[in-house]
Every structure is written in structure tokens, then in C-alpha cells.
Scaffold this active site. Structure first.
Site, short mmCIF file in Angstrom:
data_model
loop_
_atom_site.label_atom_id
_atom_site.label_comp_id
_atom_site.label_asym_id
_atom_site.label_seq_id
_atom_site.Cartn_x
_atom_site.Cartn_y
_atom_site.Cartn_z
N ARG A 261 0.84 -1.20 0.00
CA ARG A 261 0.00 0.00 0.00
C ARG A 261 0.88 1.24 0.00
O ARG A 261 1.88 1.32 0.71
CB ARG A 261 -0.92 0.02 1.23
CG ARG A 261 -1.95 -1.11 1.21
CD ARG A 261 -2.89 -1.04 2.38
NE ARG A 261 -3.75 -2.22 2.42
CZ ARG A 261 -4.59 -2.52 3.41
NH1 ARG A 261 -4.70 -1.70 4.44
NH2 ARG A 261 -5.33 -3.61 3.36
N ARG A 276 2.69 1.12 10.40
CA ARG A 276 2.12 1.49 9.09
C ARG A 276 3.22 1.42 8.05
O ARG A 276 4.08 2.29 7.98
CB ARG A 276 1.51 2.89 9.18
CG ARG A 276 0.62 3.26 8.00
CD ARG A 276 0.04 4.64 8.17
NE ARG A 276 -0.82 4.72 9.33
CZ ARG A 276 -2.11 4.42 9.36
NH1 ARG A 276 -2.70 4.00 8.24
NH2 ARG A 276 -2.83 4.53 10.46
N GLU A 348 -6.20 -0.73 15.48
CA GLU A 348 -6.81 -1.71 14.59
C GLU A 348 -5.83 -2.83 14.21
O GLU A 348 -4.68 -2.56 13.84
CB GLU A 348 -7.29 -1.02 13.31
CG GLU A 348 -7.90 -1.96 12.28
CD GLU A 348 -7.97 -1.37 10.89
OE1 GLU A 348 -7.93 -2.16 9.93
OE2 GLU A 348 -8.04 -0.13 10.76
N ARG A 390 1.22 -6.20 12.83
CA ARG A 390 0.58 -5.56 13.98
C ARG A 390 0.41 -6.54 15.14
O ARG A 390 0.48 -6.14 16.30
CB ARG A 390 -0.76 -4.94 13.57
CG ARG A 390 -0.58 -3.76 12.63
CD ARG A 390 -1.82 -2.91 12.50
NE ARG A 390 -1.53 -1.71 11.72
CZ ARG A 390 -2.29 -0.63 11.68
NH1 ARG A 390 -3.41 -0.59 12.40
NH2 ARG A 390 -1.96 0.41 10.95
#
Length: 429
Positions: A261, A276, A348, A390
């Protein structure tokens, strides 16, 4: 993509949904293009009928020796043929315009979705575990002494730029163990393990809704293919263009893959650590179901993702996303947020969505009812089970000790050769 018949029959429902999703497009905008398209199709059909009628009369005029009538009819046939071609081209242009508009519109939320503008308006529906009380100030994952030797951001930046990480040694092994544990758990729960490509053709990105609206969030190669942002793209598109037998539903799949991404909208957010990244790993779950089963399947998938965290003894909470925070293709989304002591926040780790027939219409994916009825669109669902990086962060932060070591969850011990701890020097013991 939306059902144009639904918009024609219940425009007020469509308008209310678009208002919830903060879209400026109304049913009037859609139906104006639809009306123009239908008018062109109708006119083309009328012109074709006139062309056919004139064609039949040409032969009769020739047989009668009426040369003037023959020439008039022959010219009329030519005119109508050209008119049909022009009207068909214009109808196709309106059809393309309509599809382009519909492709860019978000899905209609299910009833009962909380309305709101941001994550602050999401509603908690479950909470598990109690965050540990530390007798010291807990560190973030990238600050832990036992982790520093195996989490190299400097070399990754040299190799690839910012938002990449080089994992090595014990840290890389724990990361791999987590992915294996997740896959094994999902397979035991009835999902079919699948290994998919990470490069896809452009049509596949349209099928699951990344295109045309969110191209800047992904990476495109010079030959026009795309790197997948998640294996949702590949797993869901397995049924692209297919009509499957009802007996094969539900189809439940999982895949461990690299994901890519651009994080185009995340400048300045989570710049430290590996929370991230441009390249990361996920174990994805995808289900293909009958329409009447999709809502209960969402709950089943949510429980499956939650069970991973429960087994790892990681505190979490589950929220229903509000209309303003929900993804483009979702009807309802459950986000699972794991507790990170280093940030003192729930973050998240999984997002699980039911999309209804939204993706199926884009893919033309249907099922054949067992009773022999007309084929219907399948429903699709997708969700993380879980984001591996994560989960690594959560395991490291929640298991940290005062001496800089990390106690690892019991569930991972078999995957680590019986080792139970990451010592302060980055060695598994």
C-alpha cells in the site's frame, strides 16, 4: 456496484444511503444518465425495425420494376443502418458513463449502522481481556532491547525508502510463527488455505472496488498490473465471471500474503516503528455466501479473528464502524482493535466487512440455485485474520518485562521450538 433497478424503484432509499456515506451524487444524477441511455437504445431499436421493414420492401420494388421506389428504399436502408450504428454508439457512451458513475459510488449501509463522521463515532460491541498493569513505563515495540537487534529500519530505508522494515533473527522467526499459527487455526476452523499471486490484472482491482477510485493507494507496475493491497483482491476474484452451484456455498478461504500500500493519505501518521508500512503481511479471510447467510457469516468471521487474539492472550475490543468511517465497499464493518501498552491505545488489527452483492455485481459473480431458479448474485465478505506485523507489535509490547526481555504467548511456543522468551539481547531462549 449498485443495482440500477433498485435506484429506479426506490430512489429515496438510494438518496438516504448516499447522504449517509457523504456522497454528493443523487438518484436524479444516476437516473438522468439511465434515461438518456434507455432513450438511445429505444431509438436504435426503432431505427433497426424501420431498416428491416425497408429491406423487405426493396425486393418487392425491384420485382415490380419500380426503379424509383427501389432507389428510395435502398437509400432509406442505408440511412437507417447508419442511424442504428450512431444510436448504438451513443447508447454505449451513455452506458459507459453510467457504469463509471456507479463504479465510483460507495455501498449502501445495512440498517442499524451508527451514523457519524469519523472513528470517534464508532460503537463498541465487545471487549475481551484486561490491559496489564506494568510496574514500569512500557516501551513501544521498536524501543525494546530484545527487539532492536532484529528490527532494522535504517537498512530498510537504504534499500527501499521510508515505511519499510528489515526483520531478522529471533524477531523474524516470531513474525513467521505468528503467520503459521494464524493459518493453522483458520484451517482447523474449516477455511481452505490458499496461496495466491500478488500481481493482478486491472479488472481484478475493479472487481473488489480498489479501482477506479482508490488507485493512488496501491502500486501499479509498468505493464499495467497491480500489486495487491490485500489478498482480498485475489481470493474474492476467484469467482469473478463465474456461476457456482449453490451446493458449493459457502466458500471459506484464507491466505497468507505480502501486501502493498502506498499509504497516500497517511503522511505524518505512525512514522515510527512498523505499525504502518508500504509492504506488510496479512492472513486474509474471504467468504462467498448466499444472500441470506452473509450477515451471520460476518459474525462467524469476527469470532474467528477474535479467537486468535484470545489464544494469544492479547486484550482487544471490537467496534462497529460508523457510516463516515466505513470502507467504500462495505455494508457493515467490525474493526478489532488490540491493546498496545507502548501507546496506551487500542489500535486496529483486523477489519471484517460484509459487502452484500456490491462486489459480485462488479465481478458478475453468481450462484445457481439448487431448485433450478434464475442465477443470483453471491454475497462477499472479507477480513484480516490477522495483520501479522501488527500482531507482532502487540505480542512484543504486551509481553515486555522490566529487564528488556519479552515473554511470548504459550500458543507460539510449539512454533518456536519450545522457546518461551525473547531475551534482552535478541535471542530466543
Amino acid at each position: 456496484m449498485h443495482d440500477i433497478r433498485m435506484i429506479r424503484e426506490t430512489p429515496e432509499v438510494f438518496d438516504a444511503a448516499m447522504k449517509q456515506r457523504k456522497s454528493d451524487v443523487s438518484s436524479a444524477d444516476v437516473l438522468a444518465i439511465d434515461a438518456a441511455r434507455r432513450a438511445k437504445i429505444s431509438a436504435a431499436e426503432e431505427a433497426k425495425a424501420a431498416q428491416n421493414a425497408a429491406s423487405k420492401e426493396v425486393g418487392a420494388a425491384k420485382a415490380k420494376g419500380d426503379e424509383a421506389e427501389f432507389e428510395r428504399l435502398r437509400a432509406l436502408v442505408g440511412e437507417k443502418k447508419a442511424e442504428v450504428a450512431r444510436l448504438n454508439d451513443e447508447a454505449k457512451a451513455e452506458d459507459d458513463k453510467l457504469n463509471e458513475l456507479l463504479m465510483g459510488l460507495p455501498n449502501i449501509p445495512m440498517e442499524g449502522i451508527p451514523e457519524g463522521d469519523s472513528e470517534d463515532d464508532n460503537v463498541e460491541i465487545n471487549r475481551w481481556g484486561t490491559p496489564r498493569r506494568f510496574p514500569f513505563t512500557p516501551k513501544e515495540h521498536f524501543e525494546l532491547p530484545g527487539v532492536v537487534p532484529g528490527m532494522d529500519f535504517e537498512t530498510a530505508a537504504k534499500l527501499s525508502g521510508s515505511r519499510f522494515v528489515l526483520l531478522k533473527g529471533a524477531t523474524a522467526r516470531i513474525h513467521r510463527a505468528l503467520a503459521q499459527f494464524m493459518l493453522d487455526t483458520h484451517v482447523e476452523n474449516g477455511l481452505t488455505e490458499t496461496w495466491t499471486p500478488v500481481l493482478v490484472n486491472e479488472a481484478m482491482m475493479y472487481g473488489t472496488g480498489q479501482l477506479p477510485k482508490f488507485g493512488e493507494d496501491s502500486y501499479q507496475t509498468t505493464n499495467g498490473q497491480w500489486l495487491i493491497p490485500t489478498s482480498e483482491v485475489t481470493l474474492t476474484n476467484i469467482v469473478n465471471g463465474e456461476t457456482v452451484d449453490e451446493a458449493k456455498l459457502p466458500m471459506r478461504m484464507c491466505a497468507h500474503s505480502q501486501c502493498f500500500r502506498s499509504e497516500a493519505g497517511s503522511a505524518g501518521r505512525d512514522t515510527s516503528g512498523m505499525l504502518r508500512q508500504h509492504q506488510f503481511e496479512k492472513v486474509e479471510m474471504v467468504s462467498i455466501t448466499k444472500p441470506e447467510d452473509s450477515r451471520s457469516e460476518l459474525d462467524r468471521m469476527t469470532a474467528a479473528a477474535e479467537s486468535i487474539l484470545e489464544t494469544l492472550l492479547l486484550p482487544f475490543r471490537t467496534v462497529v464502524l460508523c457510516t463516515g468511517d466505513m470502507g467504500f465497499g462495505a455494508q457493515r464493518t467490525h474493526d478489532i482493535e488490540v491493546w498496545l501498552p507502548g501507546q496506551q491505545l487500542y489500535r486496529e488489527i483486523s477489519s471484517i466487512s460484509v459487502c452484500g452483492a456490491f462486489q459480485a455485481r462488479r465481478m458478475n459473480a453468481r450462484f445457481k440455485p439448487a431448485d433450478g431458479g434464475k442465477p443470483e448474485y453471491v454475497h462477499t465478505l472479507n477480513g484480516s485474520g490477522l495483520a501479522v506485523g501488527r500482531c507482532l507489535i502487540a505480542v512484543l509490547e504486551n509481553g515486555q518485562q522490566a529487564d528488556g526481555s519479552v515473554e511470548l504467548p504459550v500458543a507460539l511456543h510449539p512454533y518456536l521450538g519450545g522457546k518461551t522468551t525473547l531475551d534482552p539481547f535478541g535471542t530466543l531462549i
